[in-house]
Design a protein around this motif. Structure first.
Motif, PDB file in Angstrom:
ATOM      1  N   LEU A   7       0.823  -1.210   0.000  1.00  0.00           N
ATOM      2  CA  LEU A   7       0.000   0.000   0.000  1.00  0.00           C
ATOM      3  C   LEU A   7       0.857   1.260   0.000  1.00  0.00           C
ATOM      4  CD1 LEU A   7      -2.559  -1.234   2.660  1.00  0.00           C
ATOM      5  CD2 LEU A   7      -2.788  -1.307   0.167  1.00  0.00           C
ATOM      6  N   PRO A   8       0.466   2.270  -0.766  1.00  0.00           N
ATOM      7  CA  PRO A   8       1.233   3.522  -0.810  1.00  0.00           C
ATOM      8  C   PRO A   8       1.367   4.128   0.592  1.00  0.00           C
ATOM      9  CG  PRO A   8      -0.434   3.496  -2.532  1.00  0.00           C
ATOM     10  CD  PRO A   8      -0.705   2.322  -1.645  1.00  0.00           C
ATOM     11  N   PRO A   9       2.570   4.513   0.997  1.00  0.00           N
ATOM     12  CA  PRO A   9       2.790   5.005   2.366  1.00  0.00           C
ATOM     13  C   PRO A   9       2.105   6.334   2.685  1.00  0.00           C
ATOM     14  CG  PRO A   9       4.784   5.231   1.058  1.00  0.00           C
ATOM     15  CD  PRO A   9       3.806   4.477   0.216  1.00  0.00           C
ATOM     16  N   GLU A  10       1.730   7.098   1.668  1.00  0.00           N
ATOM     17  CA  GLU A  10       1.070   8.386   1.918  1.00  0.00           C
ATOM     18  C   GLU A  10      -0.420   8.238   2.189  1.00  0.00           C
ATOM     19  OE1 GLU A  10       0.957   7.732  -2.547  1.00  0.00           O
ATOM     20  OE2 GLU A  10       2.413   7.387  -0.949  1.00  0.00           O
ATOM     21  N   THR A  11      -0.926   7.021   2.062  1.00  0.00           N
ATOM     22  CA  THR A  11      -2.343   6.761   2.324  1.00  0.00           C
ATOM     23  C   THR A  11      -2.505   6.203   3.735  1.00  0.00           C
ATOM     24  OG1 THR A  11      -2.160   4.539   1.363  1.00  0.00           O
ATOM     25  CG2 THR A  11      -2.833   6.324  -0.113  1.00  0.00           C
ATOM     26  N   GLY A  12      -3.728   6.287   4.247  1.00  0.00           N
ATOM     27  CA  GLY A  12      -4.002   5.760   5.571  1.00  0.00           C
ATOM     28  C   GLY A  12      -4.151   4.245   5.545  1.00  0.00           C
TER      29      GLY A  12
END
Length: 158
Positions: free
Chosen positions: A98-103
């Motif tokens: 999962l993209p790290p900038e997302t929750g």
């Protein structure tokens, strides 16, 4: 009256729907009202949209497997329709995908926990107003459909 939290899981719910159920329970505990499978714009359908008491709007996409995540090509389009975007996954999901900038929310059919908060990206006031009205209308029509199963699908159109 039976305790709804301890009720057994419905065998007819798909894995992503079970995650959404747990997410919605947790969001309710945080003061949010949630609608599952909400359409913010033509061609988009989010798993969970939540509206907070202060008008904040969160979107949560529920992913039950690696294949479910890798086949999702629309999720970045959801970013324009919320203040915060989260993924909800089960304990066995490889969260490093999962993209790290997302929750990130860890969930099951009974509850959830926020593991990572995303940065807030405030919606424009005009979009927030339209989205909030659409959310309210959609929630009201769903409630009416529970009481009147014969409700015509045409009533769901604006």
């Amino acid at each position: 009256m039976p305790d709804p939290v301890s009720q057994p899981l419905s065998p007819s719910l798909a894995p992503g729907q079970l995650l959404a159920r747990g997410v919605c329970r947790h969001l309710r505990d945080l003061g949010f009202a949630s609608v599952e499978e909400f359409v913010p714009a033509p061609g988009l359908r989010v798993d969970v949209m939540a509206l907070g008491a202060a008008g904040e709007i969160w979107v949560v996409e529920c992913k039950s497997s690696r294949a479910d995540f890798t086949s999702d090509r629309k999720w970045s389009g959801y970013l324009d329709w919320c203040d915060r975007f989260f993924w909800a996954v089960g304990p066995d999901f490889p969260s490093d995908l999962l993209p790290p900038e997302t929750g990130l929310i860890l969930a099951d059919g009974y509850g959830a926990e926020i593991l990572r908060e995303p940065a807030e990206r405030r919606l424009a006031p005009a979009r927030r107003k339209v989205l909030t009205r659409s959310f309210a209308r959609h929630a009201a029509l769903r409630l009416q459909a529970l009481r009147d199963p014969g409700l015509s699908p045409s009533a769901w159109s604006p």
